[in-house]
Design an enzyme around this catalytic site. Structure first.
Site, PDB file in Angstrom:
ATOM      1  N   GLY A  63     -54.371 -30.262 -24.393  1.00  0.00           N
ATOM      2  CA  GLY A  63     -53.225 -30.156 -23.491  1.00  0.00           C
ATOM      3  C   GLY A  63     -52.529 -28.815 -23.580  1.00  0.00           C
ATOM      4  O   GLY A  63     -53.121 -27.824 -23.979  1.00  0.00           O
ATOM      5  N   SER A  64     -51.239 -28.827 -23.225  1.00  0.00           N
ATOM      6  CA  SER A  64     -50.483 -27.582 -23.105  1.00  0.00           C
ATOM      7  C   SER A  64     -50.213 -26.936 -24.457  1.00  0.00           C
ATOM      8  O   SER A  64     -49.969 -27.612 -25.455  1.00  0.00           O
ATOM      9  CB  SER A  64     -49.145 -27.857 -22.424  1.00  0.00           C
ATOM     10  OG  SER A  64     -48.283 -26.754 -22.595  1.00  0.00           O
ATOM     11  N   THR A  65     -50.212 -25.597 -24.471  1.00  0.00           N
ATOM     12  CA  THR A  65     -49.875 -24.853 -25.691  1.00  0.00           C
ATOM     13  C   THR A  65     -48.416 -25.075 -26.092  1.00  0.00           C
ATOM     14  O   THR A  65     -48.055 -24.806 -27.237  1.00  0.00           O
ATOM     15  CB  THR A  65     -50.086 -23.344 -25.485  1.00  0.00           C
ATOM     16  OG1 THR A  65     -49.345 -22.930 -24.344  1.00  0.00           O
ATOM     17  CG2 THR A  65     -51.551 -23.026 -25.263  1.00  0.00           C
ATOM     18  N   VAL A  66     -47.592 -25.564 -25.155  1.00  0.00           N
ATOM     19  CA  VAL A  66     -46.196 -25.858 -25.492  1.00  0.00           C
ATOM     20  C   VAL A  66     -46.134 -26.984 -26.536  1.00  0.00           C
ATOM     21  O   VAL A  66     -45.124 -27.185 -27.201  1.00  0.00           O
ATOM     22  CB  VAL A  66     -45.399 -26.198 -24.201  1.00  0.00           C
ATOM     23  CG1 VAL A  66     -43.962 -26.559 -24.499  1.00  0.00           C
ATOM     24  CG2 VAL A  66     -45.429 -25.005 -23.253  1.00  0.00           C
ATOM     25  N   GLY A  67     -47.245 -27.688 -26.724  1.00  0.00           N
ATOM     26  CA  GLY A  67     -47.344 -28.703 -27.771  1.00  0.00           C
ATOM     27  C   GLY A  67     -46.984 -28.191 -29.159  1.00  0.00           C
ATOM     28  O   GLY A  67     -46.471 -28.941 -29.993  1.00  0.00           O
TER      29      GLY A  67
END
Lengths: 139, 388
Positions: A63-67
């Protein structure tokens, strides 16, 4: 049975707790709630589980790198896992673990499917080792 | 992974906790991607600058850091211009959070420029190793300049900026930079016609190329054209590097050609189909941020005209400062020049129903990021639509 499982250190520090294992990847952005520490992703084998204080073992992040920031948020909210074990580290979880100060190892020499939920383990991110105090699942 | 004695001391925490953590980030990336060492970089460009993206916890993480960057470092575009944001209907709450993120980066020594075109600000040369995050800047640096950078994530780029090094893997190594797929453009176009459609070509090529390294043949493009081509391929594919036979630096130096490679053809009919007519309520140019030459072209096209539909032009503060006269000419038409942000990352574009762009990258991102329909046109068509 007491077993030392060799692995590779990714984020330093030592964490101890009960094992929570999944043979699936985890997306931390939108997949884990930073305000409750509960896995939210629909259809996930760990959906509804609390991860705080657990040794969270899963294949790898997705998923997103904002993870990465979600792992940091979990830690600051006191809801982070005590340590992380990945089959193969990727940047989202590896960097999130370092940013948050959560011990982490990858490439354990025993496959995840042989690790039993609830087993007391100690993860040593400096030495790249997992102390496993229990029985392994059959092969 | 090999670390020199000074890096070992950083890793032991002798130079503070932040530098220690940053080097831990770089060594972890090195392990994940199989790097053997970390190498010095010339500059960094950091993503994770918009409050819309990193949110409250990203901000708090940045505020917890105590260090200074050691190489020239700029930021990716943010969610609003740093000045006059209220005129664009940005909420005060969003603006305050965004300002706090900017302030956190300023404290770390990051240069106050928010742009996807750091190559217009920072001298970047052939063979330089970089740690840049913005996909269109990465593809430009690698392809048009012949510098070397992977596409970094926000924390990875910031760590590289603070340590001044990055792990050596991927596109830092020449062995991983050879062309893998050949692309040709079907149909006969005059150079003038071609110049107008590089964004569209990139939009189509990226979908087929995916994450491979393409080599184009039979085109003579200028730098601004290559910028449009690469940005679009990075958006619809995951292209970090492309070559043009006989034109781009590595293709010339290493005599890269398309012989023996799988070949794809971009059909004239596919390109024509992208340029469909549609009623729009706003026109936006500057994805990636306009170069000085592009600003001059826009000023020329707008000379003596007045815009009837809102026309937004996006560029970096520094380029606008250095081309003040051109910017004034553009503004005289009623067009609105906006620095620091763009049509894709700013919430203020969300109020429009259909946006006309001259960029293949914007065509790819506007529908999801702005919740609006997107129409691509040549730069001249865009201006013509705006002046009515």
């Amino acid at each position: 049975m007491f077993l030392i499982i060799r692995a590779r250190g990714i984020s330093k520090g030592t964490g101890r707790g009960e094992l929570l294992v999944s043979s699936e990847p985890i997306s931390f952005l939108s997949g884990v709630d930073p305000d409750s520490g509960i896995i939210m992703e629909s259809g996930h084998s760990l959906r509804g589980e609390h991860i705080n204080g657990k040794i969270l073992a899963f294949t790898h992040g997705k998923g997103s790198t904002v993870g990465s920031y979600v792992l940091y948020a979990l830690k600051r909210n006191g809801l982070a896992p005590a340590a992380i074990i990945n089959e193969e580290a990727e940047p989202i979880v590896a960097l999130g673990a370092i940013m948050a100060g959560i011990p982490m190892v990858d490439r354990p020499e025993v496959p995840l499917r042989r690790l039993k939920n609830g087993t007391p383990v100690v993860v040593d991110g400096d030495r790249g080792e997992v102390e496993y105090a229990g029985e392994l699942e059959g092969d | 992974m090999y670390l020199d004695p000074e890096d070992e001391r950083i890793l032991q925490g002798e130079f503070g906790e932040t530098r220690q953590k940053m080097l831990e980030i770089l060594t972890a990336l090195g392990k994940v991607f199989g790097a053997e060492k970390i190498i010095p970089i010339k500059s960094a460009q950091v993503s994770g600058a918009s409050y819309k993206t990193i949110g409250e916890w990203g901000l708090r993480w940045l505020e917890s850091l105590q260090a200074k960057v050691v190489v020239p470092t700029v930021l990716n575009p943010i969610g609003m211009p740093r000045d006059h944001w209220e005129e664009l209907g940005i909420s005060r709450e969003f603006a305050e959070k965004q300002q706090a993120i900017i302030e956190a980066y300023r404290r770390l020594g990051v240069k106050m420029e928010c742009t996807c075109t750091p190559y217009y600000l920072q001298l970047t040369q052939y063979g330089d190793h970089l740690a840049w995050a913005e996909s269109s800047a990465v593809v430009y640096a690698n392809s048009v300049i012949g510098a070397r950078t992977n596409r970094e994530g926000g924390p990875g780029a910031l760590a590289a900026a603070i340590i001044g090094k990055t792990p050596e893997y991927g596109l830092h190594l020449l062995a991983n930079r050879r062309p893998q797929i050949a692309v040709t453009i079907d149909g006969l176009y005059s150079p003038k016609q071609l110049k107008d459609i590089y964004g569209a070509i990139g939009y189509l090529a990226g979908k087929q190329v995916g994450n491979r390294i393409p080599i184009f043949s039979g085109i003579r493009a200028r730098r601004d054209d290559l910028k449009a081509l690469g940005a679009a391929m990075a958006a619809t594919g995951a292209v970090g590097l492309f070559h043009v036979e006989g034109l781009t630096p590595e293709a010339r130096i290493f005599k890269f050609g398309s012989a023996g490679l799988e070949e794809i053809i971009i059909e004239q009919s596919e390109i024509a189909a992208l340029f469909r007519e549609m009623e729009v309520d706003v026109v936006a140019i500057g994805c990636p941020h306009c170069s000085p030459t592009e600003l001059e072209e826009i000023a020329r096209l707008l000379e003596g005209k007045t815009v009837k539909k809102p026309l937004f032009i996006f560029s970096s503060q520094q380029v606008l400062r250095e081309n003040r006269k051109t910017a004034e000419k553009i503004a005289r038409s009623g067009a609105r020049i906006v620095p620091d942000t763009c049509m894709v990352v700013s919430p203020f574009m969300e109020r429009y129903r259909a946006i006309m762009v001259d960029s293949g990258k914007a065509l790819a991102y506007v529908p999801d990021m702005c919740g609006a329909m997107a129409r691509i046109g040549t730069r001249e068509e865009c201006i013509r639509t705006a002046v009515g």
